[in-house]
Scaffold this active site. Structure first.
Site, mmCIF file in Angstrom:
data_model
loop_
_atom_site.group_PDB
_atom_site.id
_atom_site.type_symbol
_atom_site.label_atom_id
_atom_site.label_comp_id
_atom_site.label_asym_id
_atom_site.label_seq_id
_atom_site.Cartn_x
_atom_site.Cartn_y
_atom_site.Cartn_z
ATOM 1 N N SER A 274 0.036 -0.958 -0.291
ATOM 2 C CA SER A 274 -0.110 0.119 0.008
ATOM 3 C C SER A 274 1.253 1.410 0.120
ATOM 4 O O SER A 274 2.362 1.212 0.576
ATOM 5 C CB SER A 274 -0.810 0.074 1.018
ATOM 6 O OG SER A 274 -0.183 -0.235 2.372
ATOM 7 N N LYS A 275 -0.374 2.320 -0.176
ATOM 8 C CA LYS A 275 0.850 3.262 -0.369
ATOM 9 C C LYS A 275 1.200 3.572 1.459
ATOM 10 O O LYS A 275 2.868 4.618 1.724
ATOM 11 C CB LYS A 275 -0.129 4.216 -0.556
ATOM 12 C CG LYS A 275 0.412 5.587 -0.364
ATOM 13 C CD LYS A 275 -0.415 6.895 -1.101
ATOM 14 C CE LYS A 275 -0.634 8.688 -0.003
ATOM 15 N NZ LYS A 275 0.965 8.878 0.140
ATOM 16 N N ARG A 276 1.032 3.391 2.035
ATOM 17 C CA ARG A 276 1.425 3.474 3.553
ATOM 18 C C ARG A 276 3.005 2.721 3.599
ATOM 19 O O ARG A 276 3.508 3.366 4.294
ATOM 20 C CB ARG A 276 0.290 3.075 4.732
ATOM 21 C CG ARG A 276 -0.601 3.718 4.860
ATOM 22 C CD ARG A 276 -0.788 4.553 6.343
ATOM 23 N NE ARG A 276 -1.198 3.486 7.219
ATOM 24 C CZ ARG A 276 -2.353 2.661 7.149
ATOM 25 N NH1 ARG A 276 -3.349 2.703 6.264
ATOM 26 N NH2 ARG A 276 -2.508 1.183 7.934
#
Ligand code: GLU
Length: 522
Positions: A274-276
């Site tokens: 994910s972007k996280r």
């Protein structure tokens, strides 16, 4: 007889031109996993001498994000992966944007309704909510549709008058229970789904007069004569419905082959990347930098982080595929030749930041110095440095093996362009002796007397002088480096001085002897 039939199908397929599509929805910046999907489509198309198509799936107007489509085009321009047909480039199967194909979809909604393969449903959100509350695990399907407000439970007249009054409705596909739906996947093999687990998905909404993703996707793949649907694993659950739609529309014969690519996983291997994860571990998950048009948040991109497009391609190719040999560096052409679905993995591919950096380093080593110099020049200009291209090219050649990114070149080479103004304290304490200033003065003299200032001549002269006078090589050379660089780093000394030139070398030596204090007697 059956054998002959199969042979005939086989030779039909043989003649058919391979056509694949990348079909992103412009709902935000393209995720790096989407780029991997596009790359595999590209590799397969080129290998088969086929067509690679870009289709923008923008039927979900609520999720439309301005700039996302331009972002997609810019990404593939940067990567050098060109489409044969696309919204921008056109082609004979266009339009290539689903929002421009409204009328086409309506026609097939009509076909499905006329055949009784789909039906009209008027249930309001509140009614659906009530059913969900009343019936455990409610799904709109063969077991419940008889209880709902749709064209199967209303009379023909009631249905017609509701539509005439302008009531909002959706069209749902009618999935018959107790059937096996077979998805033949080039990576996963035969995937069988029991139709009873599927619901009667909405395929069209009267509110915006648009089909949903599923119908538009299938209709377009058929009309655009797509032969292979190569996409991320997250679409595998939709595949049985797509097969059902092909069958309902009578298009089984021309159904594309499916290939669902493995998920890109977090570096730790548990769950989807994910972007996280990118923010947490400091690597981009988007190909290009992206500024969110609503929040203004900036997300980093591979391009802006200094990755070379060839490195990104090579790295992505290996996330879910391997050649089965030790070879890790593949040009795009080599990838086109080597790619195969048999060597794609079924299990998720762990994202490895260190490997991405390693690839970039390898491509920096492989890229001609003059090309890297061109990429480095804007950074130099930012630092106020205006150096001739030949010099920048030489410098890059001397330091590139020390960097993973073009952006790191400055840190490894600033002293080629600017003289030190401060000197590293630790090196001073260790190397700047009482006798050093006199030695540096003698060094200046030697430099003045050299016939030429090539690295070879310098090395011969300076090393000869050190040996003849039995001087301490380490002290002399480190003091020399301190004067030229300001600290104890950089490539071979005589390569540095050759590039900065005789006069600059003398000036720096002079300045160092003026500025660096001589140690007290101890
Ligand atoms: N529009 C879908 C997406 O955003 C396409 C999936 C497919 O390739 O069928 O990925």
């Amino acid at each position: 007889m059956r054998g002959m039939q199969e042979n005939a199908n086989f030779s039909n397929q043989m003649q058919q031109k391979t056509r694949v599509r990348f079909a992103p929805s412009p709902t935000g910046p393209l995720h790096i996993g989407g780029v991997r999907t596009a790359l595999y489509n590209y590799l397969f198309a080129r290998q088969q001498g086929g067509d690679f198509i870009l289709r923008i799936e923008d039927t979900d107007s609520a999720r439309f994000v301005p700039g996302a489509e331009e972002y997609i085009e810019e990404t593939f321009d940067w990567l050098g992966l060109s489409f044969d047909e696309s919204p921008a480039g056109g082609g004979k199967y266009g339009p290539y944007k689903q929002s421009h194909r409204k009328e086409i979809y309506k026609e097939y909604v009509r076909v499905l309704l006329d055949q009784g393969a789909a039906y009209v449903a008027f249930d309001t959100p509140e009614e659906l909510e009530a059913s969900r509350a009343a019936i455990p695990n409610f799904q709109y399907d063969a077991s419940t549709r008889e209880m709902m407000r749709n064209s199967l439970t209303l009379t023909r007249e009631e249905t017609q008058s509701l539509m005439d009054e302008g009531a909002q409705y959706v069209v749902r596909i009618k999935i018959d229970p107790n059937k096996d739906i077979i998805v033949n996947d080039l990576i996963r093999g035969e995937v069988v789904t029991h139709s009873s687990v599927l619901d009667d998905k909405v395929i069209y909404k009267s509110t915006d007069e648009l089909p949903t993703y599923h119908l538009a996707n299938v209709v377009d793949d058929h009309l655009m004569e797509i032969t292979h649907v190569i996409r991320g694993e997250e679409w595998l659950p939709s595949a049985p419905l797509h097969v059902w739609l092909y069958q309902s529309l009578g298009w089984e014969e021309s159904m594309p082959q499916f290939a669902h690519l493995p998920l890109l996983l977090k570096p730790e291997g548990n769950g989807k990347l994910s972007k996280r994860d990118g923010d947490r571990l400091g690597f981009p998950v988007f190909p290009l930098e992206w500024r969110d048009p609503v929040t203004g948040d900036l997300s980093s991109g591979y391009r802006e982080s200094g990755y070379l497009p060839e490195a990104v391609i090579n790295f992505l190719a290996f996330l879910g595929w391997n050649p089965g040999t030790e070879q890790e560096i593949f040009s795009l052409d080599e990838l086109v030749g080597a790619f195969s679905f048999e060597r794609c993995s079924k299990s998720g591919a762990k994202f490895d930041v260190e490997k991405a950096k390693w690839y970039n380093h390898q491509y920096i080593l492989h890229t001609p110095d003059a090309v890297l110099a061109g990429l480095f020049t804007p950074l130099l200009q930012e630092k106020g440095v205006n150096a001739p291209p030949e010099k920048v090219t030489k410098v890059v050649g001397l330091v590139k093996e020390r960097v993973h990114f073009v952006s790191e070149l400055w840190d490894q080479s600033f002293f080629f362009f600017t003289a030190p103004t401060v000197y590293d304290e630790k090196t001073i304490r260790k190397r700047w002796k009482k006798e050093t200033p006199a030695q540096m003065k003698r060094l200046i003299q030697l430099i003045r007397e050299m016939d030429d200032f090539s690295a070879e001549t310098q090395e011969k002269t300076v090393m000869g002088w050190i040996q003849d006078n039995q001087l301490h090589t380490g002290n002399i050379m480190n003091a020399y480096r301190l004067a030229i660089v300001g600290e104890g780093k950089g490539p071979h000394m005589f390569h540095i001085t050759e590039v900065i030139g005789r006069e600059e070398t003398i000036a720096r030596l002079q300045r160092a002897t003026d500025l660096i204090p001589v140690p007290e007697d101890v």
